[in-house]
Design a protein around this motif. Structure first.
Motif, PDB file in Angstrom:
ATOM      1  N   CYS A 214      53.161  42.627  -6.458  1.00  0.00           N
ATOM      2  CA  CYS A 214      52.543  43.941  -6.621  1.00  0.00           C
ATOM      3  C   CYS A 214      53.451  45.031  -6.066  1.00  0.00           C
ATOM      4  N   SER A 215      52.972  46.289  -6.147  1.00  0.00           N
ATOM      5  CA  SER A 215      53.766  47.394  -5.614  1.00  0.00           C
ATOM      6  C   SER A 215      53.494  47.615  -4.127  1.00  0.00           C
ATOM      7  N   ASN A 216      52.234  47.505  -3.699  1.00  0.00           N
ATOM      8  CA  ASN A 216      51.854  47.665  -2.295  1.00  0.00           C
ATOM      9  C   ASN A 216      50.814  46.618  -1.938  1.00  0.00           C
ATOM     10  N   ALA A 217      50.809  46.174  -0.680  1.00  0.00           N
ATOM     11  CA  ALA A 217      49.807  45.207  -0.240  1.00  0.00           C
ATOM     12  C   ALA A 217      49.442  45.454   1.211  1.00  0.00           C
ATOM     13  N   GLU A 218      48.169  45.179   1.518  1.00  0.00           N
ATOM     14  CA  GLU A 218      47.664  45.256   2.880  1.00  0.00           C
ATOM     15  C   GLU A 218      46.907  43.956   3.138  1.00  0.00           C
ATOM     16  N   ILE A 219      47.386  43.176   4.098  1.00  0.00           N
ATOM     17  CA  ILE A 219      46.804  41.864   4.370  1.00  0.00           C
ATOM     18  C   ILE A 219      46.111  41.892   5.732  1.00  0.00           C
ATOM     19  N   SER A 220      44.806  41.615   5.738  1.00  0.00           N
ATOM     20  CA  SER A 220      44.046  41.479   6.977  1.00  0.00           C
ATOM     21  C   SER A 220      43.533  40.053   7.129  1.00  0.00           C
ATOM     22  N   GLY A 221      43.480  39.318   6.036  1.00  0.00           N
ATOM     23  CA  GLY A 221      42.964  37.953   6.028  1.00  0.00           C
ATOM     24  C   GLY A 221      44.078  36.924   6.029  1.00  0.00           C
ATOM     25  N   THR A 222      43.864  35.824   5.274  1.00  0.00           N
ATOM     26  CA  THR A 222      44.797  34.697   5.258  1.00  0.00           C
ATOM     27  C   THR A 222      45.468  34.584   3.898  1.00  0.00           C
ATOM     28  N   LEU A 223      46.779  34.367   3.913  1.00  0.00           N
ATOM     29  CA  LEU A 223      47.537  34.188   2.682  1.00  0.00           C
ATOM     30  C   LEU A 223      48.486  33.019   2.842  1.00  0.00           C
ATOM     31  N   GLU A 224      48.454  32.099   1.887  1.00  0.00           N
ATOM     32  CA  GLU A 224      49.392  30.982   1.840  1.00  0.00           C
ATOM     33  C   GLU A 224      50.144  31.066   0.527  1.00  0.00           C
ATOM     34  N   GLY A 225      51.396  31.492   0.590  1.00  0.00           N
ATOM     35  CA  GLY A 225      52.203  31.605  -0.620  1.00  0.00           C
ATOM     36  C   GLY A 225      53.220  32.715  -0.509  1.00  0.00           C
ATOM     37  N   LYS A 226      54.038  32.845  -1.537  1.00  0.00           N
ATOM     38  CA  LYS A 226      55.093  33.854  -1.572  1.00  0.00           C
ATOM     39  C   LYS A 226      54.520  35.214  -1.932  1.00  0.00           C
ATOM     40  N   MET A 227      55.179  36.259  -1.417  1.00  0.00           N
ATOM     41  CA  MET A 227      54.816  37.628  -1.767  1.00  0.00           C
ATOM     42  C   MET A 227      56.058  38.383  -2.200  1.00  0.00           C
ATOM     43  N   THR A 228      55.948  39.115  -3.296  1.00  0.00           N
ATOM     44  CA  THR A 228      56.996  40.021  -3.742  1.00  0.00           C
ATOM     45  C   THR A 228      56.354  41.396  -3.885  1.00  0.00           C
ATOM     46  N   ILE A 229      56.713  42.296  -2.974  1.00  0.00           N
ATOM     47  CA  ILE A 229      56.114  43.623  -2.897  1.00  0.00           C
ATOM     48  C   ILE A 229      57.224  44.644  -3.102  1.00  0.00           C
ATOM     49  N   THR A 230      57.141  45.457  -4.153  1.00  0.00           N
ATOM     50  CA  THR A 230      58.238  46.385  -4.441  1.00  0.00           C
ATOM     51  C   THR A 230      58.308  47.541  -3.451  1.00  0.00           C
ATOM     52  N   GLU A 231      57.172  47.937  -2.875  1.00  0.00           N
ATOM     53  CA  GLU A 231      57.176  49.073  -1.953  1.00  0.00           C
ATOM     54  C   GLU A 231      56.830  48.627  -0.531  1.00  0.00           C
ATOM     55  N   LEU A 232      55.572  48.817  -0.090  1.00  0.00           N
ATOM     56  CA  LEU A 232      55.197  48.573   1.303  1.00  0.00           C
ATOM     57  C   LEU A 232      54.220  47.409   1.441  1.00  0.00           C
ATOM     58  N   LEU A 233      54.532  46.508   2.369  1.00  0.00           N
ATOM     59  CA  LEU A 233      53.623  45.431   2.757  1.00  0.00           C
ATOM     60  C   LEU A 233      53.175  45.695   4.184  1.00  0.00           C
ATOM     61  N   SER A 234      51.858  45.729   4.404  1.00  0.00           N
ATOM     62  CA  SER A 234      51.289  45.922   5.745  1.00  0.00           C
ATOM     63  C   SER A 234      50.554  44.662   6.159  1.00  0.00           C
TER      64      SER A 234
ATOM     65  N   MET B 165      64.205  42.111   3.028  1.00  0.00           N
ATOM     66  CA  MET B 165      63.807  43.495   2.778  1.00  0.00           C
ATOM     67  C   MET B 165      64.931  44.246   2.091  1.00  0.00           C
ATOM     68  N   GLY B 166      64.564  45.223   1.308  1.00  0.00           N
ATOM     69  CA  GLY B 166      65.532  46.042   0.595  1.00  0.00           C
ATOM     70  C   GLY B 166      64.934  46.482  -0.715  1.00  0.00           C
ATOM     71  N   ASN B 167      65.785  46.939  -1.610  1.00  0.00           N
ATOM     72  CA  ASN B 167      65.319  47.365  -2.927  1.00  0.00           C
ATOM     73  C   ASN B 167      64.976  46.135  -3.756  1.00  0.00           C
ATOM     74  N   ILE B 168      63.738  46.062  -4.217  1.00  0.00           N
ATOM     75  CA  ILE B 168      63.287  44.932  -5.014  1.00  0.00           C
ATOM     76  C   ILE B 168      63.445  45.303  -6.483  1.00  0.00           C
ATOM     77  N   SER B 169      64.172  44.490  -7.216  1.00  0.00           N
ATOM     78  CA  SER B 169      64.326  44.738  -8.651  1.00  0.00           C
ATOM     79  C   SER B 169      63.109  44.198  -9.379  1.00  0.00           C
ATOM     80  N   THR B 170      63.025  44.463 -10.663  1.00  0.00           N
ATOM     81  CA  THR B 170      61.882  43.994 -11.455  1.00  0.00           C
ATOM     82  C   THR B 170      61.860  42.482 -11.566  1.00  0.00           C
ATOM     83  N   THR B 171      62.977  41.812 -11.298  1.00  0.00           N
ATOM     84  CA  THR B 171      63.012  40.347 -11.353  1.00  0.00           C
ATOM     85  C   THR B 171      62.612  39.730 -10.025  1.00  0.00           C
ATOM     86  N   GLY B 172      62.391  40.581  -9.015  1.00  0.00           N
ATOM     87  CA  GLY B 172      61.983  40.081  -7.712  1.00  0.00           C
ATOM     88  C   GLY B 172      63.140  39.819  -6.770  1.00  0.00           C
TER      89      GLY B 172
END
Length: 127
Positions: A60-80, A110-117
């Motif tokens: 996704c473009s932005n994500a905010e995680i307060s719960g539980t996540l098991e897996g990879k994340m590709t965030i183009t902008e900001l991950l909180s 971290m850095g500039n994420i391209s459309t391919t991830g």
């Protein structure tokens, strides 16, 4: 004819007690307070609430995680990652914010994420 752009602005919500097995794809934002076992692809923001659980890949473009996540994340902008979050997986993100108390196990690029991830840490400013 329905306005597709207007529909994409409405938030999607997966409530507490709801379990979904399968992939989710949306153009809008999504909030998860239930249980998802599958990949989530959003052009907007993904919010995983305190009681939310996701087992799968998030893109996704932005994500905010307060719960539980098991897996990879590709965030183009900001991950909180909020203080109550528990993340087990690899992260690729443009920017990353981690509150004290958050638990993160995995690798982070971290850095500039391209459309391919893929991540580019090159400074592209012209001199």
């Amino acid at each position: 004819m329905k306005n597709v752009e207007m529909e994409s602005k409405l938030p999607n919500m997966i409530g507490p007690g709801t379990k979904i097995i399968g992939d989710i794809e949306t153009n809008g934002d999504i909030r998860i307070d239930g249980n998802i076992q599958g990949n989530i692809n959003s052009k907007g923001k993904i919010v995983v609430g305190n009681n939310g659980f996701v087992k799968g890949e998030i893109v996704c473009s932005n994500a905010e995680i307060s719960g539980t996540l098991e897996g990879k994340m590709t965030i183009t902008e900001l991950l909180s990652l909020k203080s109550s979050s528990k993340v087990n997986g690899d992260i690729k993100s443009g920017k990353l914010s981690i509150e004290p108390g958050a638990i993160f196990t995995g690798t982070c690029a971290m850095g500039n994420i391209s459309t391919t991830g893929s991540v580019s840490n090159k400074d592209e400013r012209k001199q």
